[in-house]
Enzyme design. Sequence first.
Site, short mmCIF file in Angstrom:
data_model
loop_
_atom_site.label_atom_id
_atom_site.label_comp_id
_atom_site.label_asym_id
_atom_site.label_seq_id
_atom_site.Cartn_x
_atom_site.Cartn_y
_atom_site.Cartn_z
N LEU A 110 0.86 -1.18 0.00
CA LEU A 110 0.00 0.00 0.00
C LEU A 110 0.90 1.24 0.00
CD1 LEU A 110 -2.98 0.25 -0.24
CD2 LEU A 110 -3.17 0.35 2.23
N HIS A 111 1.40 1.56 -1.20
CA HIS A 111 2.44 2.57 -1.35
C HIS A 111 2.04 3.95 -0.79
CE1 HIS A 111 4.45 -0.21 -4.15
NE2 HIS A 111 3.29 -0.33 -4.78
N ASP A 112 1.03 4.55 -1.42
CA ASP A 112 0.76 5.98 -1.19
C ASP A 112 0.32 6.32 0.23
OD1 ASP A 112 1.49 6.32 -3.81
OD2 ASP A 112 -0.55 6.43 -4.58
#
EC number: 3.2.-.-
Length: 311
Positions: free
Chosen positions: A239-241
């Site tokens: 879940l990068h952002d």
Amino acid sequence: MALPILLDCDPGHDDAIAIVLALASPELDVKAITSSAGNQTPEKTLRNVLRMLTLLNRTDIPVASGAVKPLMRNLIIADNVHGESGLDGPALPEPAFAPQNCTAVELMAKTLRESEEPVTIVSTGPQTNVALLLNSHPELHSKIARIVIMGGAMGLGNWTPAAEFNIYVDPEAAEIVFQSGIPVVMAGLDVTHKAQIHVEDTERFRAIGNPVSTIVAELLDFFLEYHKDEKWGFVGAPLHDPCTIAWLLKPELFTTVERWVGVETQGKYTQGMTVVDYYYLTGNKPNATVMVDVDRQGFVDLLADRLKFYA
């Protein structure tokens, strides 16, 4: 007093969840949201910002559309990751309001000018809009507290062997941001690949049972499918952002180092690579706070806790 932030994004499943997290957090005051091309085309990412704010009943937040292509290159999109709409999976509402009649840079500049205190820019897509702002409004640099970006990596890339997607799309823009003299915080793949959401986490979010937590679970259902490819070796989906927002809320969840970072714009094999001077070999002063590790369970717990806000 809540921290004023400007959010520049290219939704994208993980961008959408970053919006959800930011707007569930009273510690943050989201002054405006601007869209960039990246995960999908500029028309679709703008529409996705409007759809998410309609879902969250936050049509009061000013929205503007940004650059339609990178500074010096043709646009690359990640429709293989995020689907035809950019937010494939859940049934999202149609936009209930329109964007501002101005560009992203104009809205950013207006927001900075009108703010009584310096604003934190959070950029979770390519850095095109932020670079244009910095180049066109040097007089406003002092109104920017810091720039928190999702992008880059000290190690392996996810779009090329050397480059992470957001930086690869517009490396010239990213280089402008890193060399701007404004404090930069980098959430790269080194940390975001450790911020994985597992199937059981998705079910935990779904069980919260409000309309927003259900949508988040459905976004993750779709996002998890792409990341099941064995080449990644993932248990779940990174879940990068949301790591950018989570760092603002709970920096203690993250391990960081202060290092100099440059962006490769010329390399035959390494265009878009973020070169992190981990061992202080260049003699350059650190220009970035680089996230290198995360308390995954604490990150998941933060998301679950904030999703209850939408009950």
